[in-house]
Design a protein around this motif. Sequence first.
Motif, PDB file in Angstrom:
ATOM      1  N   ASP A  88      11.588   0.373  -5.752  1.00 26.07           N
ATOM      2  CA  ASP A  88      12.906  -0.463  -5.085  1.00 26.07           C
ATOM      3  C   ASP A  88      11.951  -1.636  -3.982  1.00 26.07           C
ATOM      4  O   ASP A  88      11.021  -0.897  -3.093  1.00 26.07           O
ATOM      5  CB  ASP A  88      13.727   0.435  -4.247  1.00 26.07           C
ATOM      6  CG  ASP A  88      14.917  -0.252  -3.545  1.00 26.07           C
ATOM      7  OD1 ASP A  88      14.737  -1.512  -3.536  1.00 26.07           O
ATOM      8  OD2 ASP A  88      15.628   0.184  -3.095  1.00 26.07           O
ATOM      9  N   ILE A  89      12.369  -2.778  -3.998  1.00 24.42           N
ATOM     10  CA  ILE A  89      11.606  -3.619  -3.089  1.00 24.42           C
ATOM     11  C   ILE A  89      11.863  -3.194  -1.714  1.00 24.42           C
ATOM     12  O   ILE A  89      11.053  -3.510  -0.918  1.00 24.42           O
ATOM     13  CB  ILE A  89      11.758  -5.023  -3.576  1.00 24.42           C
ATOM     14  CG1 ILE A  89      11.101  -5.988  -2.740  1.00 24.42           C
ATOM     15  CG2 ILE A  89      13.261  -5.220  -3.050  1.00 24.42           C
ATOM     16  CD1 ILE A  89      11.132  -7.531  -3.141  1.00 24.42           C
ATOM     17  N   ASP A  90      12.825  -2.445  -1.406  1.00 24.79           N
ATOM     18  CA  ASP A  90      12.998  -2.131   0.053  1.00 24.79           C
ATOM     19  C   ASP A  90      11.933  -1.343   0.643  1.00 24.79           C
ATOM     20  O   ASP A  90      11.774  -1.186   1.854  1.00 24.79           O
ATOM     21  CB  ASP A  90      14.499  -1.748   0.059  1.00 24.79           C
ATOM     22  CG  ASP A  90      15.764  -2.405  -0.098  1.00 24.79           C
ATOM     23  OD1 ASP A  90      15.164  -3.821   0.201  1.00 24.79           O
ATOM     24  OD2 ASP A  90      16.737  -2.274  -0.348  1.00 24.79           O
ATOM     25  N   VAL A  91      11.357  -0.614  -0.390  1.00 25.69           N
ATOM     26  CA  VAL A  91      10.357   0.395   0.213  1.00 25.69           C
ATOM     27  C   VAL A  91       9.355  -0.400   0.802  1.00 25.69           C
ATOM     28  O   VAL A  91       8.505  -0.121   1.656  1.00 25.69           O
ATOM     29  CB  VAL A  91       9.674   1.258  -1.307  1.00 25.69           C
ATOM     30  CG1 VAL A  91       8.513   2.131  -0.631  1.00 25.69           C
ATOM     31  CG2 VAL A  91      10.706   2.009  -1.522  1.00 25.69           C
ATOM     32  N   ILE A  92       9.034  -1.698   0.250  1.00 31.21           N
ATOM     33  CA  ILE A  92       7.977  -2.597   0.769  1.00 31.21           C
ATOM     34  C   ILE A  92       8.660  -3.271   1.889  1.00 31.21           C
ATOM     35  O   ILE A  92       7.908  -3.286   3.118  1.00 31.21           O
ATOM     36  CB  ILE A  92       7.382  -3.671  -0.345  1.00 31.21           C
ATOM     37  CG1 ILE A  92       6.697  -2.967  -1.316  1.00 31.21           C
ATOM     38  CG2 ILE A  92       6.637  -4.751   0.428  1.00 31.21           C
ATOM     39  CD1 ILE A  92       6.310  -3.807  -2.380  1.00 31.21           C
ATOM     40  N   LYS A  93       9.905  -3.967   1.844  1.00 28.86           N
ATOM     41  CA  LYS A  93      10.228  -4.798   2.758  1.00 28.86           C
ATOM     42  C   LYS A  93      10.498  -3.979   4.021  1.00 28.86           C
ATOM     43  O   LYS A  93      10.597  -4.354   5.215  1.00 28.86           O
ATOM     44  CB  LYS A  93      11.707  -5.642   2.481  1.00 28.86           C
ATOM     45  CG  LYS A  93      11.210  -6.437   1.379  1.00 28.86           C
ATOM     46  CD  LYS A  93      12.528  -7.051   0.736  1.00 28.86           C
ATOM     47  CE  LYS A  93      13.368  -7.849   1.782  1.00 28.86           C
ATOM     48  NZ  LYS A  93      14.597  -8.150   1.296  1.00 28.86           N
ATOM     49  N   TYR A 149      -2.489   1.633   4.088  1.00 30.44           N
ATOM     50  CA  TYR A 149      -1.165   2.342   4.435  1.00 30.44           C
ATOM     51  C   TYR A 149      -1.915   3.891   4.666  1.00 30.44           C
ATOM     52  O   TYR A 149      -1.198   4.404   5.798  1.00 30.44           O
ATOM     53  CB  TYR A 149      -0.423   2.373   3.291  1.00 30.44           C
ATOM     54  CG  TYR A 149       0.535   3.515   3.282  1.00 30.44           C
ATOM     55  CD1 TYR A 149       1.690   3.134   4.295  1.00 30.44           C
ATOM     56  CD2 TYR A 149       0.668   4.453   2.625  1.00 30.44           C
ATOM     57  CE1 TYR A 149       2.745   4.219   4.496  1.00 30.44           C
ATOM     58  CE2 TYR A 149       1.571   5.566   2.600  1.00 30.44           C
ATOM     59  CZ  TYR A 149       2.713   5.416   3.636  1.00 30.44           C
ATOM     60  OH  TYR A 149       3.516   6.297   3.750  1.00 30.44           O
ATOM     61  N   GLU A 150      -2.341   4.383   3.886  1.00 29.15           N
ATOM     62  CA  GLU A 150      -2.665   5.874   3.999  1.00 29.15           C
ATOM     63  C   GLU A 150      -3.576   6.426   5.273  1.00 29.15           C
ATOM     64  O   GLU A 150      -3.194   7.377   6.002  1.00 29.15           O
ATOM     65  CB  GLU A 150      -3.307   6.278   2.631  1.00 29.15           C
ATOM     66  CG  GLU A 150      -2.791   6.303   1.477  1.00 29.15           C
ATOM     67  CD  GLU A 150      -3.320   6.845   0.149  1.00 29.15           C
ATOM     68  OE1 GLU A 150      -2.640   6.856  -0.782  1.00 29.15           O
ATOM     69  OE2 GLU A 150      -4.598   6.972   0.357  1.00 29.15           O
ATOM     70  N   GLU A 151      -4.324   5.401   5.531  1.00 26.97           N
ATOM     71  CA  GLU A 151      -5.261   5.576   6.836  1.00 26.97           C
ATOM     72  C   GLU A 151      -4.260   5.235   8.133  1.00 26.97           C
ATOM     73  O   GLU A 151      -4.612   6.167   9.235  1.00 26.97           O
ATOM     74  CB  GLU A 151      -6.191   4.739   6.836  1.00 26.97           C
ATOM     75  CG  GLU A 151      -7.426   4.795   5.867  1.00 26.97           C
ATOM     76  CD  GLU A 151      -8.081   6.334   6.306  1.00 26.97           C
ATOM     77  OE1 GLU A 151      -8.180   6.567   7.218  1.00 26.97           O
ATOM     78  OE2 GLU A 151      -8.539   6.983   5.201  1.00 26.97           O
ATOM     79  N   HIS A 172       9.443   6.376   9.275  1.00 26.48           N
ATOM     80  CA  HIS A 172      10.762   6.454   8.399  1.00 26.48           C
ATOM     81  C   HIS A 172      10.417   7.574   7.268  1.00 26.48           C
ATOM     82  O   HIS A 172      11.207   8.022   6.659  1.00 26.48           O
ATOM     83  CB  HIS A 172      11.426   5.322   8.006  1.00 26.48           C
ATOM     84  CG  HIS A 172      11.949   4.532   9.040  1.00 26.48           C
ATOM     85  ND1 HIS A 172      12.998   5.062  10.084  1.00 26.48           N
ATOM     86  CD2 HIS A 172      11.735   3.316   9.740  1.00 26.48           C
ATOM     87  CE1 HIS A 172      13.122   4.233  11.016  1.00 26.48           C
ATOM     88  NE2 HIS A 172      12.378   3.149  10.616  1.00 26.48           N
ATOM     89  N   SER A 173       9.104   7.457   6.915  1.00 28.43           N
ATOM     90  CA  SER A 173       8.671   8.164   5.703  1.00 28.43           C
ATOM     91  C   SER A 173       9.747   7.958   4.571  1.00 28.43           C
ATOM     92  O   SER A 173       9.873   9.119   3.937  1.00 28.43           O
ATOM     93  CB  SER A 173       8.363   9.640   6.141  1.00 28.43           C
ATOM     94  OG  SER A 173       7.453   9.865   7.084  1.00 28.43           O
ATOM     95  N   LEU A 174       9.827   6.847   4.102  1.00 25.36           N
ATOM     96  CA  LEU A 174      10.558   6.427   3.003  1.00 25.36           C
ATOM     97  C   LEU A 174      10.108   7.152   1.720  1.00 25.36           C
ATOM     98  O   LEU A 174      10.681   7.373   0.803  1.00 25.36           O
ATOM     99  CB  LEU A 174      10.794   5.048   2.774  1.00 25.36           C
ATOM    100  CG  LEU A 174      11.707   4.428   4.088  1.00 25.36           C
ATOM    101  CD1 LEU A 174      11.835   2.893   3.687  1.00 25.36           C
ATOM    102  CD2 LEU A 174      13.066   5.185   4.297  1.00 25.36           C
ATOM    103  N   VAL A 175       8.646   7.186   1.554  1.00 25.82           N
ATOM    104  CA  VAL A 175       8.043   7.442   0.360  1.00 25.82           C
ATOM    105  C   VAL A 175       8.415   8.770   0.072  1.00 25.82           C
ATOM    106  O   VAL A 175       8.249   9.146  -1.152  1.00 25.82           O
ATOM    107  CB  VAL A 175       6.561   7.116   0.437  1.00 25.82           C
ATOM    108  CG1 VAL A 175       6.039   7.875  -0.592  1.00 25.82           C
ATOM    109  CG2 VAL A 175       6.280   5.727   0.518  1.00 25.82           C
ATOM    110  N   GLY A 210       0.706  -1.111   0.101  1.00 24.13           N
ATOM    111  CA  GLY A 210       0.035  -0.031  -0.048  1.00 24.13           C
ATOM    112  C   GLY A 210       0.889   1.128   0.080  1.00 24.13           C
ATOM    113  O   GLY A 210       0.477   2.323  -0.888  1.00 24.13           O
ATOM    114  N   ARG A 211       2.026   1.346   0.704  1.00 21.24           N
ATOM    115  CA  ARG A 211       2.959   2.336   0.628  1.00 21.24           C
ATOM    116  C   ARG A 211       3.446   2.587  -0.633  1.00 21.24           C
ATOM    117  O   ARG A 211       3.740   3.901  -0.926  1.00 21.24           O
ATOM    118  CB  ARG A 211       3.810   2.080   1.671  1.00 21.24           C
ATOM    119  CG  ARG A 211       4.942   3.080   2.427  1.00 21.24           C
ATOM    120  CD  ARG A 211       5.681   2.421   3.224  1.00 21.24           C
ATOM    121  NE  ARG A 211       6.511   3.337   4.171  1.00 21.24           N
ATOM    122  CZ  ARG A 211       7.845   3.117   4.055  1.00 21.24           C
ATOM    123  NH1 ARG A 211       8.329   2.283   3.338  1.00 21.24           N
ATOM    124  NH2 ARG A 211       8.363   3.788   4.790  1.00 21.24           N
TER     125      ARG A 211
END
Length: 386
Positions: free
Chosen positions: A113-118, A91-93, A100-103, A45-46
Amino acid sequence: MEDRVSLETKYSIATQVIKTAILQSQYRALKLVNQEQLALYYGIGRYISGNSRKGYWGTGAISFISSKLQTELPGLRGFSERNLKLMRTFYEEWKMLDTHSLVATDKSKVIDDIDVIKSSVITDDLEEIRQLQLPNFGDFPVEEFFKISFTHHIAILSQVKTIEERYFYIKLCAHECLKVDALKKVMRADFYHNQGTFSNNFMAKLPNAEFARRAILSFKDEYILDFINVEELGARDIEDVDERVVENKIMQNIKNFIMTFGRDFAFVGNQYRVEVLGHVHFIDLLFYNRELSCLVAVELKTGVFKTAYLGQLNGYLNILDDYVRKPNENRSIGILLCKNVDKVYAEYMVRTYENPMGVAAFKTADDMPEKLRKALPNIEELKKLL
């Protein structure tokens, strides 16, 4: 044409990212099924939110990705276009958990990048979440959060908007192991706001919290008996009307009364006669509730609430449990139905009794707002309709 190819390339890359995350997650899910699933969905979702909300993807991206996933992972369930959008909502809710707010780290770059999910905070920072304190809302219920399913979460997010209520229903689901249908029923009944309005001692006197909550949801704090019209009874005020007159009116409209009272009630009898140790007692109205598997005694009082009424009802419940109740049935419940009730006072007084009891109020047609009364057909018109 090149733009079209470019978009499909991006979507194909996105499909591979999500596919890899799914495969890795399925392995880990053998150990932590629910937690891993929620972490995966939160991360996906992120990822989808970061790309779709910032305009990196076109409008057909989620549909394309869903179809591509079904093709590359035959038999895969739970990743339809609708579900992928629900993951984004999930995710948004709960974005406040994303410490960390990686997005948001690089707004100029497509997030692929798959790390955004992991690296979702949900998977890597459970201890941090356990210690998380949100201003004005107390501690985040992390243990309960991971005990309930994604479907439960979506049901809560779709029907409940305030953070306090969401915390409440998450905890309720986790502690009482509510199924999704039961959760929806509880939310429709607005249990969060109504939990304290019905004056009762169920939580303290019934065998367990889950049963007590079901019992509370089975009754209301006020009943509208609009089939009783004081003016037609020849009285100026309901307090001038004898309880037996009201009872007879209820008996004449027993179907309406049961529909007003709630689901799963079966009528046993009125002026139910029980002889105990040489003394005869008459219970105004006796019901059986199939959901609760117990007898429900209803005492009618056309005046204001008085503490003496509780003593009378308490005695009836002792009699029902000792002489009427079947071995397979739960403790009998008593409902005192009065014309006027001071809820705070009734709540205080009822807690001193050992038997499970509640106090509710009732209104007649004469108590309804004049505008609503005028909108209803009169008795003669109803007779013609029937």
